[in-house]
Design a protein around this motif. Structure first.
Motif, PDB file in Angstrom:
ATOM      1  N   ILE A 142       6.215  -4.487  -5.644  1.00  0.00           N
ATOM      2  CA  ILE A 142       5.566  -3.299  -5.108  1.00  0.00           C
ATOM      3  C   ILE A 142       6.514  -2.559  -4.150  1.00  0.00           C
ATOM      4  N   GLY A 143       6.676  -1.289  -4.407  1.00  0.00           N
ATOM      5  CA  GLY A 143       7.552  -0.474  -3.566  1.00  0.00           C
ATOM      6  C   GLY A 143       8.976  -0.397  -4.065  1.00  0.00           C
ATOM      7  N   ASP A 144       9.406  -1.411  -4.802  1.00  0.00           N
ATOM      8  CA  ASP A 144      10.804  -1.445  -5.221  1.00  0.00           C
ATOM      9  C   ASP A 144      11.019  -0.544  -6.432  1.00  0.00           C
ATOM     10  N   TRP A 145      12.250  -0.112  -6.630  1.00  0.00           N
ATOM     11  CA  TRP A 145      12.572   0.748  -7.772  1.00  0.00           C
ATOM     12  C   TRP A 145      13.443  -0.010  -8.781  1.00  0.00           C
ATOM     13  N   ARG A 146      13.546  -1.317  -8.606  1.00  0.00           N
ATOM     14  CA  ARG A 146      14.349  -2.129  -9.502  1.00  0.00           C
ATOM     15  C   ARG A 146      13.448  -3.166 -10.167  1.00  0.00           C
TER      16      ARG A 146
ATOM     17  N   TYR B  71       5.783   2.009   3.312  1.00  0.00           N
ATOM     18  CA  TYR B  71       6.301   2.455   2.012  1.00  0.00           C
ATOM     19  C   TYR B  71       7.485   1.619   1.544  1.00  0.00           C
ATOM     20  N   ARG B  72       7.888   0.599   2.310  1.00  0.00           N
ATOM     21  CA  ARG B  72       8.912  -0.315   1.818  1.00  0.00           C
ATOM     22  C   ARG B  72       8.457  -1.766   1.877  1.00  0.00           C
ATOM     23  N   GLU B 312      21.647  -3.167   2.502  1.00  0.00           N
ATOM     24  CA  GLU B 312      20.588  -2.260   2.045  1.00  0.00           C
ATOM     25  C   GLU B 312      19.644  -2.036   3.221  1.00  0.00           C
ATOM     26  N   LEU B 332      16.423   8.053  -4.145  1.00  0.00           N
ATOM     27  CA  LEU B 332      15.400   7.060  -3.802  1.00  0.00           C
ATOM     28  C   LEU B 332      14.248   7.724  -3.053  1.00  0.00           C
ATOM     29  N   LYS B 333      13.169   6.977  -2.930  1.00  0.00           N
ATOM     30  CA  LYS B 333      11.930   7.542  -2.397  1.00  0.00           C
ATOM     31  C   LYS B 333      12.106   8.117  -0.989  1.00  0.00           C
ATOM     32  N   PRO B 349      15.295   4.992   1.812  1.00  0.00           N
ATOM     33  CA  PRO B 349      16.080   3.756   1.760  1.00  0.00           C
ATOM     34  C   PRO B 349      17.532   4.080   1.390  1.00  0.00           C
ATOM     35  N   ILE B 351      21.450   2.180   0.288  1.00  0.00           N
ATOM     36  CA  ILE B 351      22.220   0.964   0.040  1.00  0.00           C
ATOM     37  C   ILE B 351      23.673   1.245   0.406  1.00  0.00           C
TER      38      ILE B 351
END
Lengths: 269, 569
Positions: A142-146, B71-72, B312, B332-333, B349, B351
């Motif tokens: 959840i939340g990750d894009w990978r 949100y993370r 990251e 990214l978001k 976010p 990296i």
């Protein structure tokens, strides 16, 4: 070869967590070690023997020589095979959330249904589910894009929503039907669906391939008709028959391909 | 309770003690010269003893952090530990939970941290989070650089009004000093734009960053606040931004200092992000030499670095337009927020991978600044947590600063890409910090820059905020043993706060509530009253909250440390 058999004798209403019971960690455990082990249940731990009869046969020098057989309804056991790297797990019943999540190798077979998040962030190995699964199969955390980046998920039943969300490698094969938004945000990899799809496969996909053999309900506006192709070959697999090929999702400048069975989706032509 | 820290090797730069073997004594929470024979002895023979660390710039409390955590969730799952001893469970890597923030600073021997961007409208929330952070005292800096009242008065050159407004608002929101973030730029973001350079006017108010920075600096010195203006200049992270940075620093050069302890009239924060030459990311080069030269030649400037740690992380700043640029860059978001009449913010976010050229370049620029700025009293160690990396990497940065060999090794073996030395001057610099310089940039200089009169030194009468690290400085060669340095500075043998032992052998053994450090200006009451009469109609018209609900009441700061300032003195 070592065979570890856990037979359910009492089903807990609160889910048990099995991420510590993977071949990589238990290959050198004897029966007595399992009997000593306390399994996480909610925010506490209880003896594994409260819930299972345990049998251990044979010896293993490493996780690849381990076969774990989970007999009974494991519908309240989460994280089966989570992060496993080798060996085999067979669930003779249902599995709860996160079955095969983050697995890197080995094989899991579920002879029943699996709950949501099966094969989440899978990196390698094989996950075969004989029944249905629910939402977010082969997705990201959840939340990750990978998301899932390798390995193969084979689903003999139907899949829920957002199958293969953020997929960035590997293959997902659904023999049954599939709900909305398969392959949302995917950027690599291959999703094959033999059954029907409700709507919107490939939403915001950047790249990769989706093939639908059944009938599609609603196609997203972000997919642009390319051509009708006969007997396409995708990721080294060939498919007989005519398919309508689309590119998309142009909403995110995507270069992905969506193939629909032309025979069953005539109205899109 | 009396204690004596026996036979430690003491680094106390403020008192010119650099590696002397001596005892440090404290009683009832304060450093003392003498203790009685009943004092409890803590044997720290040949261990490093320093004042507890002071972090001059981090983002640890407030609405940005909460949005970041919400949100993370993929960040929150890193660094998860279960409840252990006196500690609650921890979570998070770049945006740790509130208790984890306190524990992790404490384990590194830190005692004071600045929360560097408090939107006044969200000050209550910030203070609530500070209450949830244990073991470190927190200094909140409210944002003034895009405030509508300030912009208007800066345009009209009304310094007295700004001074009175700042004095009132510091009391209303319980803040310590003036923070300025992308002056005029964040307000321009409300119009969908940004400003470039310090002479680019913001829409509607038609005022420039130069006017705003100068006005706030003059107001700051008129009041004689303990800290100077704390500036995040325009054009953060844009190639070719170093002239903006130098011009911003230079525009307040003629303003006379009015603060007893500090030397500076402007503090440049996360200088690394503001020291780029070139015109685009293709031809970007380091502008660290120009910025460092300016700082070396001008004593009215101090800075902290914002060193990239190659992790990251989550970027979060009140510089709204910059965060949108960053989101466009990495895809990214993105989260964005407008704070009514005051400021805005964004979160993305990021990296920082050593395998990519740009982060490698940024890593090189940060270290180049550290090595080029000659006077350690003008520079502080920060990562602009969490923007360039989480604060738990401070020990690693210390190991890089103390070892040229380690830096060369990283450049040679591909831990960072060639841009780290081809586009910066880092490859030519072989300076290595010694323990005294490390003690300066991690505690003494920050304490001086903030004008703290109770911490950052081991002077009798000061708070007994002490850190002990388990290394013998006469035995170790930091140049050859960076891993040992990193481990020692990351796991304090003792962290003592107000005379209480909070950490022993790298483990938190005691949890105490944090204090909030804020500034109460006296002697400006008449002007404040007049200004409030001018402010209130606008306030009532445009704010979505009532003034009564805007103020931070006393129960939001249950453990205040109030710095009283006589205006003009």
């Amino acid at each position: 070869m070592k065979t570890i058999t856990l037979t359910l004798k009492k089903k807990s209403p609160i889910a048990l967590e099995f991420d510590e019971l993977i071949p990589d960690k238990v290959f050198d455990w004897e029966k007595v070690d399992f009997e000593k082990y306390q399994v996480p249940v909610g925010n506490r731990r209880f003896p594994l023997t409260d819930y299972f009869d345990i049998e251990v046969e044979g010896d293993a020098a490493g996780p690849e020589e381990v076969k774990m057989i989970l007999d009974g309804d494991f519908g309240r056991v989460k994280y089966i095979g989570c992060k496993m790297g080798a060996g085999e797990i067979i669930v003779n019943g249902d599995a709860d959330l996160h079955c095969g999540a983050e697995m890197e190798g080995g094989k899991i077979t579920v002879n029943g249904n699996a709950e949501s998040y099966a094969g989440r962030e899978m990196k390698g190995g094989e996950l075969e589910i004989m029944g249905n699964t629910r939402e977010f199969c082969g997705c990201s955390y959840i939340g990750d894009w990978r998301g899932m980046s390798g390995g193969k998920i084979t689903l003999h039943g139907s899949a829920g929503k957002q199958l293969g969300e953020c997929l960035s490698g590997g293959e997902i094969y659904v023999k049954g039907d599939c709900d909305i938004l398969a392959g949302i945000h995917m950027n690599k990899g291959f999703i094959q669906i033999d059954g029907d799809v409700t709507r919107w496969p490939g939403g915001q996909m950047k790249n990769g391939n989706i093939l639908v053999k059944g009938k599609l309900g609603i196609l997203l506006e972000g997919f642009v008709y390319d051509s009708v192709v006969a007997d396409p070959v995708i990721d080294g697999k060939s498919f007989s028959g005519k398919y309508i090929k689309y590119n998309g999702d142009i909403a995110v400048n995507g270069k992905g391909n969506l193939y629909l069975n032309a025979e069953k989706n005539r109205e899109f032509l | 309770m009396e204690y004596i820290l026996k036979n430690g090797i003491v680094y106390d730069p403020a008192n010119n003690i650099a590696g002397e073997k001596k005892d440090v004594m404290f009683k009832d929470g304060k450093i003392v010269e003498q203790v009685s024979s009943d004092a409890k002895v803590l044997d720290v023979t040949d261990k490093i003893v320093m004042p507890a660390g002071v972090d001059p710039h981090a983002h640890i409390a407030g609405p940005k952090l909460v949005v970041g955590r919400i949100y993370r969730p993929e960040d929150s799952r890193k660094g998860v530990t279960s409840k252990k001893g006196v500690c609650r469970s921890e979570s998070g890597f770049s945006i740790p939970s509130c208790p984890a923030t306190g524990y992790r600073y404490s384990r590194m021997g830190y005692g004071t941290v600045t929360e560097a961007a408090v939107p006044p409208l969200e000050a209550k929330h910030t203070h609530e989070e500070i209450m949830a952070i244990p073991n470190v005292d927190v200094t909140p800096l409210p944002l003034f650089g895009n405030n509508w009242f300030v912009l208007q008065w800066a345009k009209e050159g009304k310094i007295d009004e700004i001074a009175a407004f700042v004095a009132s608002w510091l009391r209303i929101v319980k803040g310590y000093g003036i923070k300025i973030v992308n002056p005029c730029g964040t307000e321009a973001w409300g119009w969908g734009g940004n400003v470039h350079g310090i002479d680019d006017p913001v829409p509607y108010f038609d005022v420039t960053a130069r006017e705003v920075v100068r006005a706030l600096a003059q107001a700051n010195e008129k009041l004689g606040l303990p800290h100077s203006i704390h500036v995040h200049p325009n054009d953060l992270g844009h190639p070719g931004n170093y002239p903006t940075t130098v011009n911003t620093l230079d525009c307040v050069k003629d303003i006379a200092k009015n603060g007893s302890k500090r030397n500076q009239t402007i503090h440049l924060t996360h200088a690394q992000f503001h020291s780029y030459a070139g015109t685009s990311w293709r031809d970007v080069e380091s502008g660290a030499k120009e910025v460092a030269d300016y700082i070396n030649n001008n004593k009215h400037v101090t800075c902290d670095i914002g060193q990239v740690t190659l992790d990251e992380t989550t970027t979060m700043t009140a510089d709204g337009p910059m965060e949108f640029d960053l989101h466009e860059l990495n895809g990214l978001k993105w989260a964005n927020k407008d704070i009514e009449l005051e400021t805005g913010s964004g979160i993305v976010p990021f990296i920082y991978s050593g395998k990519a050229p740009v982060p490698s370049f940024q890593w090189g620029v940060g270290l180049e600044l550290f090595l080029r700025i000659k006077d350690p009293w003008q520079v502080c160690l920060t990562t602009d947590h969490p923007n360039a990396g989480p604060f738990i990497r401070y020990p690693r940065i210390i190991s890089w600063l103390m070892s040229n060999e380690r830096r060369q090794e990283m450049m040679d073996n591909g831990e960072v890409r060639v841009w780290s030395y081809k586009r910066t001057g880092l490859g030519t610099l072989d300076r290595e910090y010694d323990f005294n310089e490390i003690a300066t940039i991690t505690r003494a200089s920050a304490a001086k820059i903030y004008g703290y009169q109770d911490r950052g030194e081991l002077t009798p009468g000061y708070n007994a905020d002490i850190a002990v690290y388990d290394i013998n400085p006469n035995d170790i060669d930091p140049s050859k043993e960076p891993a040992a340095i990193e481990h020692a500075f990351g796991n304090a043998m003792y962290t003592i706060k107000d005379g209480q032992i909070l950490v022993k052998d790298g483990e938190v053994v005691k949890v105490v509530p944090s204090h909030t450090i804020w500034t109460d200006v006296k002697g400006f009451e008449e002007q404040e009253k007049t200004v409030m009469e001018e402010v209130m109609p606008t306030f009532r018209r445009f704010y979505t909250v009532k003034f009564e609900n805007y103020q931070v009441q006393d129960h939001f700061t249950p453990n205040p440390i109030v710095t009283e300032v006589q205006a003009g003195k």
